[in-house]
Design a protein around this motif. Structure first.
Motif, PDB file in Angstrom:
ATOM      1  N   HIS A 228       5.961 -11.617  10.968  1.00 41.02           N
ATOM      2  CA  HIS A 228       4.594 -11.206  10.702  1.00 41.02           C
ATOM      3  C   HIS A 228       4.473 -10.587   9.310  1.00 41.02           C
ATOM      4  CE1 HIS A 228       5.938  -7.152  11.340  1.00 41.02           C
ATOM      5  NE2 HIS A 228       6.246  -7.388  12.608  1.00 41.02           N
ATOM      6  N   ARG A 229       3.225 -10.340   8.896  1.00 38.75           N
ATOM      7  CA  ARG A 229       2.977  -9.680   7.620  1.00 38.75           C
ATOM      8  C   ARG A 229       3.649  -8.318   7.592  1.00 38.75           C
ATOM      9  NH1 ARG A 229      -1.515 -10.922   4.516  1.00 38.75           N
ATOM     10  NH2 ARG A 229      -2.520 -12.892   5.071  1.00 38.75           N
ATOM     11  N   ILE A 230       3.979  -7.868   6.404  1.00 39.77           N
ATOM     12  CA  ILE A 230       4.537  -6.531   6.249  1.00 39.77           C
ATOM     13  C   ILE A 230       3.391  -5.530   6.235  1.00 39.77           C
ATOM     14  CG2 ILE A 230       5.846  -5.005   4.737  1.00 39.77           C
ATOM     15  CD1 ILE A 230       7.349  -7.448   3.725  1.00 39.77           C
ATOM     16  N   LYS A 231       3.373  -4.638   7.193  1.00 40.55           N
ATOM     17  CA  LYS A 231       2.348  -3.600   7.246  1.00 40.55           C
ATOM     18  C   LYS A 231       2.816  -2.430   6.379  1.00 40.55           C
ATOM     19  CE  LYS A 231       0.650  -4.826  11.847  1.00 40.55           C
ATOM     20  NZ  LYS A 231       0.438  -4.355  13.234  1.00 40.55           N
ATOM     21  N   LEU A 232       2.084  -2.183   5.318  1.00 45.55           N
ATOM     22  CA  LEU A 232       2.512  -1.253   4.274  1.00 45.55           C
ATOM     23  C   LEU A 232       1.540  -0.087   4.152  1.00 45.55           C
ATOM     24  CD1 LEU A 232       4.354  -0.600   1.832  1.00 45.55           C
ATOM     25  CD2 LEU A 232       2.876  -2.092   0.460  1.00 45.55           C
ATOM     26  N   ALA A 233       2.049   1.118   4.313  1.00 49.29           N
ATOM     27  CA  ALA A 233       1.239   2.328   4.131  1.00 49.29           C
ATOM     28  C   ALA A 233       1.702   3.039   2.871  1.00 49.29           C
ATOM     29  CB  ALA A 233       1.374   3.255   5.336  1.00 49.29           C
ATOM     30  N   ILE A 234       0.741   3.421   2.035  1.00 46.99           N
ATOM     31  CA  ILE A 234       1.035   4.189   0.829  1.00 46.99           C
ATOM     32  C   ILE A 234       0.525   5.602   1.064  1.00 46.99           C
ATOM     33  CG2 ILE A 234       0.602   4.429  -1.645  1.00 46.99           C
ATOM     34  CD1 ILE A 234       0.283   1.371  -1.720  1.00 46.99           C
ATOM     35  N   VAL A 235       1.443   6.564   1.095  1.00 48.70           N
ATOM     36  CA  VAL A 235       1.080   7.923   1.475  1.00 48.70           C
ATOM     37  C   VAL A 235       1.568   8.906   0.419  1.00 48.70           C
ATOM     38  CG1 VAL A 235       1.219   7.313   3.922  1.00 48.70           C
ATOM     39  CG2 VAL A 235       3.177   8.409   2.820  1.00 48.70           C
TER      40      VAL A 235
ATOM     41  N   VAL B  57       6.549  -0.412   6.830  1.00 50.16           N
ATOM     42  CA  VAL B  57       7.182   0.202   5.668  1.00 50.16           C
ATOM     43  C   VAL B  57       6.209   1.203   5.053  1.00 50.16           C
ATOM     44  CG1 VAL B  57       8.320  -0.186   3.446  1.00 50.16           C
ATOM     45  CG2 VAL B  57       8.419  -1.959   5.216  1.00 50.16           C
ATOM     46  N   VAL B  58       6.739   2.333   4.619  1.00 48.44           N
ATOM     47  CA  VAL B  58       5.939   3.371   3.974  1.00 48.44           C
ATOM     48  C   VAL B  58       6.407   3.536   2.538  1.00 48.44           C
ATOM     49  CG1 VAL B  58       5.362   5.838   3.966  1.00 48.44           C
ATOM     50  CG2 VAL B  58       5.555   4.608   6.137  1.00 48.44           C
ATOM     51  N   VAL B  59       5.447   3.586   1.613  1.00 49.79           N
ATOM     52  CA  VAL B  59       5.739   4.004   0.246  1.00 49.79           C
ATOM     53  C   VAL B  59       5.279   5.453   0.110  1.00 49.79           C
ATOM     54  CG1 VAL B  59       5.184   3.719  -2.200  1.00 49.79           C
ATOM     55  CG2 VAL B  59       5.596   1.703  -0.772  1.00 49.79           C
ATOM     56  N   LEU B  60       6.225   6.354  -0.100  1.00 47.65           N
ATOM     57  CA  LEU B  60       5.908   7.762  -0.315  1.00 47.65           C
ATOM     58  C   LEU B  60       5.792   7.997  -1.813  1.00 47.65           C
ATOM     59  CD1 LEU B  60       5.600  10.750   0.458  1.00 47.65           C
ATOM     60  CD2 LEU B  60       8.104  10.917   0.472  1.00 47.65           C
ATOM     61  N   MET B  61       4.573   8.333  -2.263  1.00 49.04           N
ATOM     62  CA  MET B  61       4.334   8.569  -3.681  1.00 49.04           C
ATOM     63  C   MET B  61       4.466  10.052  -4.000  1.00 49.04           C
ATOM     64  SD  MET B  61       1.337   5.994  -4.941  1.00 49.04           S
ATOM     65  CE  MET B  61       1.705   6.389  -6.652  1.00 49.04           C
ATOM     66  N   ILE B  62       5.157  10.339  -5.074  1.00 54.13           N
ATOM     67  CA  ILE B  62       5.353  11.707  -5.555  1.00 54.13           C
ATOM     68  C   ILE B  62       4.894  11.768  -7.008  1.00 54.13           C
ATOM     69  CG2 ILE B  62       7.107  13.446  -6.117  1.00 54.13           C
ATOM     70  CD1 ILE B  62       8.716  12.404  -3.737  1.00 54.13           C
ATOM     71  N   ASP B  63       4.172  12.821  -7.341  1.00 50.94           N
ATOM     72  CA  ASP B  63       3.704  13.018  -8.709  1.00 50.94           C
ATOM     73  C   ASP B  63       4.853  13.579  -9.544  1.00 50.94           C
ATOM     74  OD1 ASP B  63       2.509  13.786 -11.095  1.00 50.94           O
ATOM     75  OD2 ASP B  63       0.683  14.510 -10.141  1.00 50.94           O
ATOM     76  N   GLY B  64       5.354  12.767 -10.474  1.00 54.50           N
ATOM     77  CA  GLY B  64       6.490  13.186 -11.275  1.00 54.50           C
ATOM     78  C   GLY B  64       6.189  14.349 -12.198  1.00 54.50           C
ATOM     79  N   GLN B  65       4.923  14.611 -12.462  1.00 51.62           N
ATOM     80  CA  GLN B  65       4.554  15.690 -13.362  1.00 51.62           C
ATOM     81  C   GLN B  65       4.354  17.015 -12.640  1.00 51.62           C
ATOM     82  OE1 GLN B  65       1.261  14.339 -15.743  1.00 51.62           O
ATOM     83  NE2 GLN B  65       2.429  12.668 -16.655  1.00 51.62           N
TER      84      GLN B  65
ATOM     85  N   TYR C  99       1.130  -9.200   2.937  1.00 53.96           N
ATOM     86  CA  TYR C  99       1.135  -7.789   3.298  1.00 53.96           C
ATOM     87  C   TYR C  99      -0.196  -7.412   3.942  1.00 53.96           C
ATOM     88  CZ  TYR C  99       4.821  -7.778  -0.279  1.00 53.96           C
ATOM     89  OH  TYR C  99       5.935  -8.065  -1.032  1.00 53.96           O
ATOM     90  N   THR C 100      -0.133  -6.402   4.784  1.00 56.03           N
ATOM     91  CA  THR C 100      -1.341  -5.728   5.255  1.00 56.03           C
ATOM     92  C   THR C 100      -1.250  -4.284   4.796  1.00 56.03           C
ATOM     93  OG1 THR C 100      -1.599  -7.150   7.202  1.00 56.03           O
ATOM     94  CG2 THR C 100      -2.702  -5.007   7.244  1.00 56.03           C
ATOM     95  N   LEU C 101      -2.142  -3.908   3.905  1.00 61.20           N
ATOM     96  CA  LEU C 101      -2.153  -2.555   3.367  1.00 61.20           C
ATOM     97  C   LEU C 101      -2.953  -1.653   4.306  1.00 61.20           C
ATOM     98  CD1 LEU C 101      -1.504  -0.626   1.003  1.00 61.20           C
ATOM     99  CD2 LEU C 101      -3.689  -1.320  -0.003  1.00 61.20           C
ATOM    100  N   ILE C 102      -2.327  -0.587   4.767  1.00 52.99           N
ATOM    101  CA  ILE C 102      -2.994   0.378   5.639  1.00 52.99           C
ATOM    102  C   ILE C 102      -3.361   1.577   4.776  1.00 52.99           C
ATOM    103  CG2 ILE C 102      -2.783   1.788   7.723  1.00 52.99           C
ATOM    104  CD1 ILE C 102      -0.555  -0.183   8.584  1.00 52.99           C
ATOM    105  N   ASP C 103      -4.649   1.770   4.593  1.00 52.34           N
ATOM    106  CA  ASP C 103      -5.119   2.735   3.606  1.00 52.34           C
ATOM    107  C   ASP C 103      -5.125   4.158   4.132  1.00 52.34           C
ATOM    108  OD1 ASP C 103      -6.497   3.862   1.358  1.00 52.34           O
ATOM    109  OD2 ASP C 103      -8.261   3.884   2.629  1.00 52.34           O
ATOM    110  N   THR C 104      -4.730   5.094   3.264  1.00 54.57           N
ATOM    111  CA  THR C 104      -4.901   6.515   3.562  1.00 54.57           C
ATOM    112  C   THR C 104      -5.689   7.209   2.468  1.00 54.57           C
ATOM    113  OG1 THR C 104      -2.842   7.131   2.433  1.00 54.57           O
ATOM    114  CG2 THR C 104      -2.696   6.612   4.768  1.00 54.57           C
ATOM    115  N   ALA C 105      -6.265   6.446   1.555  1.00 52.79           N
ATOM    116  CA  ALA C 105      -6.916   7.059   0.403  1.00 52.79           C
ATOM    117  C   ALA C 105      -8.419   6.889   0.388  1.00 52.79           C
ATOM    118  CB  ALA C 105      -6.330   6.473  -0.885  1.00 52.79           C
ATOM    119  N   GLY C 106      -9.018   6.302   1.430  1.00 55.14           N
ATOM    120  CA  GLY C 106     -10.465   6.179   1.493  1.00 55.14           C
ATOM    121  C   GLY C 106     -10.989   5.032   0.668  1.00 55.14           C
ATOM    122  N   LEU C 107     -10.578   3.780   1.003  1.00 50.82           N
ATOM    123  CA  LEU C 107     -11.014   2.632   0.220  1.00 50.82           C
ATOM    124  C   LEU C 107     -12.487   2.334   0.454  1.00 50.82           C
ATOM    125  CD1 LEU C 107      -8.082   0.104   0.578  1.00 50.82           C
ATOM    126  CD2 LEU C 107      -8.585   1.644  -1.284  1.00 50.82           C
TER     127      LEU C 107
END
Length: 460
Positions: free
Chosen positions: A192-199, A278-286, A243-251
């Motif tokens: 199946h498609r990769i269900k991807l959450a960006i958090v 799969v989850v992409v955990l984003m971190i602010d490098g600054q 991919y299926t993007l699962i939004d957490t940012a209010g698209l």
């Protein structure tokens, strides 16, 4: 899409909300997310009644008419929890009786569209009629007499609260089973498609990365604001992968993405993680790696989801800043050693293609099919190189291993006296299996099963 009803516990101070929260979550995972600042007065946990899982939110004491100070802040937190919820359990105190604060809260709840359940707490030792009689005038349906401390009536309360969602939960479980049965391709991989959450925390660049993935002029056809179960899913393709993007940012439509601190929803983040592969955990490098980053990462690990870490805004950092953020990551998020880390610029698109390659690899690892002969050979090779420590006069003996599940992979090791295996040896085996089967990017569970009698197998 994974759907767990969200149950918010509300009421004035000291009516027993936290006690009920701990009972519903069985006190095992009472604080799966306690993010400082945004959610100071809200705690999140998981519960289950029968076949129906749910998320439960504990709130601070609610005074809806508070106009300033900490009480106003707590009231805003509670209003947010109510807005995120599918079900609101309104707790009142049988011992203290009905008061003006209860009336104020009831007036607010009568205007809500959520399913409202009235719970009269601290009713132990009282007749039901005596406990609930005066609370009928709140106009919120039949009151449930309960005792959070003793558990009286709690199962009936939550069963009644979840009843409108039982059919949806059962349908989802059936559809998920059908999807998994139909989705297995060659070699046991899931097709199946990769269900991807960006958090990640607000303002780390999730929206920018989403727009980069979708394309600036992409029209987003899904816009379903409202309750927390109306999370947004967007299908897209890159590099021949779907991919299926699962939004957490209010698209929003027409590729416009808006993100503000006041719109950040912990519940949406938790649900997106659970709904993903799969989850992409984003971190602010600054900025510094925060407790909130660690809490989100911990929940990903707890749910067993495959993970890729993206440190954003790398292009705007000097060498000292880059070394600092890498040291912080290794110190504060060392439990994510299994995940691949990428440095990216979401705004400029730098590092996004390698990031997606790691997403694909993490997905493949999460659903990998591990053969019993290969697992057993690797187990024996690991034991030959380093035997498990003795416990007393006995040394644990490992006979064979097989796969017990996927997403995350579960390896079941059979033998005798395995209850004596220390965590350090478990980690050693995990490292061996990871290297042998290329399982980077996914949590790995190892379960030990001992024979009831270590001599039985030898006699057969």
């Amino acid at each position: 899409m994974s759907f767990k009803p969200v149950v918010a516990l509300v009421g004035r101070p000291n009516v027993g909300k936290s006690t009920l929260f701990n009972r519903l979550t069985r006190s095992r995972a009472a604080l799966v997310a306690d993010f400082s600042g945004l959610t100071r007065d809200r705690h999140y946990g998981e519960g289950r009644v029968g076949d129906v899982p749910f998320l439960v939110v504990d709130t601070g004491g609610f005074e809806p008419v508070a106009k300033d100070g900490i009480l106003r802040e707590m009231a805003q937190q509670t209003r947010q929890a109510i807005a995120e919820a599918d079900i609101v359990v309104f707790l009142v105190d049988a011992r203290a009786g009905l008061n003006a604060h209860d009336q104020d809260i009831a007036r607010l709840l009568r205007t809500c569209t959520q399913h409202i359940v009235l719970a009269v707490n601290k009713a132990e030792g009282m007749s039901e009629n005596a406990a609930i009689s005066e609370f009928h005038e709140l106009g919120l349906g039949h009151p449930h007499a309960i005792s959070s401390a003793h558990g009286d009536g709690v199962v009936d309360l939550i069963t009644d609260a979840l009843e409108p969602f039982r059919e949806a939960a059962e349908d989802e479980a059936r559809l998920l089973a059908e999807e998994e049965a139909a989705g297995e391709g060659e070699g046991g991989a899931v097709a199946h498609r990769i269900k991807l959450a960006i958090v990640g925390r607000p303002n780390v660049g999730k929206s920018t990365l989403i727009n980069t993935l979708l394309g600036e002029d992409r029209v987003i056809a899904f816009d379903m604001p409202g309750t927390t179960r109306d999370a947004i899913e967007i299908e897209f393709s890159q590099g021949g992968k779907d991919y299926t993007l699962i939004d957490t940012a209010g698209l929003r439509k027409r590729g416009k993405v808006f993100e503000a601190i006041e719109k950040f929803s912990v519940i949406k983040t938790l649900q997106a993680i659970e709904a993903s592969n799969v989850v992409v955990l984003m971190i602010d490098g600054q900025q510094e790696v925060s407790e909130q980053d660690a809490h989100i990462a911990g929940f990903v690990l707890e749910t067993g989801r495959a993970l890729v870490v993206a440190i954003n805004k790398w292009d705007g950092m000097d060498e000292d800043q880059r070394e600092r953020i890498q040291r912080e990551f290794e110190r504060k998020l060392r439990f994510l050693a299994f995940a691949r880390m990428h440095t990216i610029s979401a705004l400029k698109g730098q590092g996004v293609k390698p990031l997606l390659k790691s997403v694909n690899a993490a997905h493949a690892a999460a659903f990998a099919k591990l053969s019993t002969p290969k697992l057993t050979r690797e187990l024996h090779a690991a034991v030959e190189q380093q035997q498990p420590p003795r416990k007393g006069i006995f040394r644990p003996k490992m006979r064979y291993a097989h796969q017990g599940g996927q997403n995350p992979p579960l390896i079941v090791v059979h033998g005798s006296a395995l209850d004596a295996i220390p965590d350090s040896y478990r980690r050693y085996l995990e490292a061996r299996f990871r290297a042998a089967f290329d399982l980077a990017g996914t949590p790995l569970r190892i379960e030990f099963k001992s024979s009831n009698n270590p001599y039985v197998e030898g006699k057969q």
